[in-house]
Design an enzyme around this catalytic site. Structure first.
Site, short mmCIF file in Angstrom:
data_model
loop_
_atom_site.label_atom_id
_atom_site.label_comp_id
_atom_site.label_asym_id
_atom_site.label_seq_id
_atom_site.Cartn_x
_atom_site.Cartn_y
_atom_site.Cartn_z
N ASP A 1 0.82 -1.22 0.00
CA ASP A 1 0.00 0.00 0.00
C ASP A 1 0.85 1.26 0.00
O ASP A 1 0.41 2.32 0.45
CB ASP A 1 -0.92 0.01 1.24
CG ASP A 1 -1.73 -1.26 1.34
OD1 ASP A 1 -2.31 -1.67 0.33
OD2 ASP A 1 -1.79 -1.84 2.44
N SER B 1 2.47 6.89 0.35
CA SER B 1 1.61 6.06 1.19
C SER B 1 0.21 6.12 0.59
O SER B 1 -0.39 7.20 0.55
CB SER B 1 1.60 6.55 2.64
OG SER B 1 0.66 5.83 3.40
N ARG B 2 -0.29 4.98 0.13
CA ARG B 2 -1.59 4.99 -0.55
C ARG B 2 -2.75 5.07 0.42
O ARG B 2 -3.88 5.32 0.01
CB ARG B 2 -1.72 3.74 -1.44
CG ARG B 2 -0.66 3.71 -2.55
CD ARG B 2 -0.88 2.60 -3.55
NE ARG B 2 0.19 2.60 -4.54
CZ ARG B 2 1.28 1.85 -4.49
NH1 ARG B 2 1.43 1.02 -3.48
NH2 ARG B 2 2.20 1.91 -5.42
N VAL B 3 -2.50 4.83 1.70
CA VAL B 3 -3.54 5.08 2.71
C VAL B 3 -3.59 6.56 3.04
O VAL B 3 -4.66 7.16 3.15
CB VAL B 3 -3.28 4.23 3.96
CG1 VAL B 3 -4.25 4.58 5.08
CG2 VAL B 3 -3.39 2.75 3.62
#
Length: 531
Positions: free
Chosen positions: A343, A368-370
């Site tokens: 992620d 950071s894909r979150v």
């Protein structure tokens, strides 16, 4: 040599059976096979017609292994101990169970190998519960959104690339750029966060694992940490199952509502161990001689990291896999596989490392894909423009080398960017608390460091941290970091930073003034002595 007759063999067997029955011993039927060849880390066995994949088998000397290949007339078994103890002709017995590891609360603070044998000189692990090292990932309907932050204590990560509990964040970079240091700092920072940590060393030297354990013990982090190690000297089969065994231990705590952090250090060696096994067992090679399912061995591992819904335990498993790149090539086979599975990634640049920018995190190649959904609102209110400003600064700094004339706005952007970079520098084993990070970010974004020389910023940061620690101990200050900062709270925190910087400036000016007055006195004294 006289060959025994069938009659004599039958008589001996009947006598042994009758003796066993008289002693009320239970007879067990065991399916066994015979070793026909021994290789480096594996054996081939004839027999075991009903064996299954990943089934645990035992050799006549008690040594463990597990079934990996099933062919028409033989099966390939991966050894979990040295092959020197096995010879052709030895018998192999089925156990009827798959490879598992003992799990319990007593495993905290221990150093073990991938099948639960202690490596720290402590007592043997005893547990009524064993978990298979290969377990299916939790289904989608059992998962909850990743919203709670995992504070690493590294200001660059917490501010720019926040990690949530249940996220999978890849750490990659060339060798000796500080990958393990970031993971160890993250573990150390969990001392008061109620997070269980697992450090899984794969294919590393014993000295490197010993250093990690010593660092954790020195900072009292082993109380909530488990170290599972399969070093480069261990059989390749142990290196292959190490991350799966560590994940099963993590799942034991996760399913009981605990938050767990697991570090895989590193999956480059895990992929190489799997490639070695697959080639020895005559599996078809693919790109770079890796087997065709090299992506699957890592995807099924990392898919087990998640945040569970409360009705299914409510715990979380956060993964920090580490990958080593070659000559900054992040588009190589294994790195791209892991980037597509995880992620987000934190890329460590050797160029920044050589410039003494530590941690050497490259903001342009990290993500950071979150993102902000797992970041404390107090951070979002002070750092939402920080990453953009820092990225613009890095581009402008590279461009400014080709031009000697810069307009005022560009020069100010570059000077502010240099101070942001100095603020984000951080030594190892010195994680920052949330309040310290927020005040430092406020100070640099509001321009409090603009009038300081770059050499003075480190001391100014230390003064601000000391001031924050002393001020936050006062009972009249209570800030909810789970909400965005109010104007009064922002002014209060800025006031703490301003007072600390002002005190630092005054002390420095006093010190310079005393130094100037001492020099003429010394000259006068010298002149009078000559007279």
């Amino acid at each position: 040599m006289k060959t025994p007759s069938v009659t004599s063999v039958a008589e001996k067997t009947i006598k042994r059976l009758s003796r066993s029955l008289r002693q009320k011993e239970e007879l067990q039927l065991r399916e066994f096979g015979t070793v026909i060849s021994v290789g480096e880390g594996f054996v081939k066995v004839r027999g075991l017609p009903n064996a299954g994949i990943d089934e645990l088998v035992r050799f006549s000397n008690g040594m463990p292994g597990f079934v990996y290949n099933l062919d028409q007339n033989e099966c390939g078994i991966i050894l979990l101990d040295e092959e020197k103890k096995i010879d052709a002709g030895d018998e192999v017995y089925r156990t009827g169970s798959i490879v598992s590891i003992p799990v319990s609360e007593s495993i905290l603070g221990r150093v073990i190998d991938p099948i639960g044998r202690p490596l720290d000189g402590g007592k043997k692990l005893y547990s009524n519960k064993h978990l298979a090292i290969e377990r299916p990932a939790p289904p989608i309907m059992h998962r909850a959104p990743v919203q709670t932050p995992l504070q690493t204590g590294v200001i660059t990560i917490d501010a720019l690339f926040p990690i949530g509990r249940g996220q999978r964040e890849l750490i990659l970079g060339d060798r000796q750029t500080g990958k393990t240091a970031i993971a160890v700092d993250t573990i150390i920072n969990q001392y008061d966060k109620d997070v269980i940590c697992i450090y899984c060393g794969i294919g590393k030297q014993k000295a490197a694992v010993a250093r990690v354990i010593a660092d954790l013990r020195k900072r009292n982090a082993m109380d909530y940490t488990i170290v599972l190690s399969a070093t480069s000297e261990d059989p390749v089969g142990l290196q292959y199952i190490a991350p799966y065994a560590a994940t099963s231990i993590a799942e034991y705590f996760m399913e009981r509502g605990r938050d767990v952090l697991i570090v895989y250090d590193d999956l480059t060696w895990h992929a190489r161990a799997y490639r070695e096994l697959a080639l020895l067992l005559r599996r078809p090679p693919g790109r770079e001689a890796y087997p065709g399912d090299i992506f699957y061995i890592h995807s099924r591992l990392l898919e087990r990291s998640t945040k569970l819904k409360p009705e299914h335990g409510g715990g979380s498993l956060t993964a920090l896999p580490i990958i080593e790149t070659q000559a900054q090539n992040i588009s190589a086979f294994i790195p791209t596989n892991l980037i597509s599975i995880t992620d987000g990634q934190i890329y460590l640049s050797p160029e920044l490392f050589r410039k003494d920018v530590l941690p050497a995190i490259d903001a342009g190649n990290s993500v950071s894909r979150v993102g902000g959904s797992a970041q404390l609102p107090a951070y979002r209110s002070v750092s939402k423009k920080l990453r953009l400003a820092y990225s613009q600064f890095e581009e402008m700094e590279a461009f400014s080398r080709f031009s000697s004339r810069l307009d005022e706005s560009t020069r100010q952007l570059i000077e502010r960017g240099k101070r942001i970079r100095e603020t984000l520098k951080q030594p190892q084993f010195d994680p920052l608390r949330v309040d310290e990070q927020v005040v430092l970010l406020l100070a640099v974004t509001q321009g409090l460091f603009d009038n300081l020389h770059l050499d003075e910023i480190e001391e100014a940061k230390n003064r601000i941290r000391q001031a924050v620690q002393s001020e936050m101990e006062k009972s009249d200050i209570s800030i909810n970091w789970d909400k965005e900062l109010k104007d009064k709270e922002r002014e209060r925190l800025l006031g703490i930073a301003q007072n600390a910087i002002q005190t630092f400036k005054e002390e420095k000016e006093e010190g310079e003034g005393e130094k100037e007055t001492e020099e003429p006195d010394a000259e006068t004294g010298t002149a009078s002595a000559q007279d």
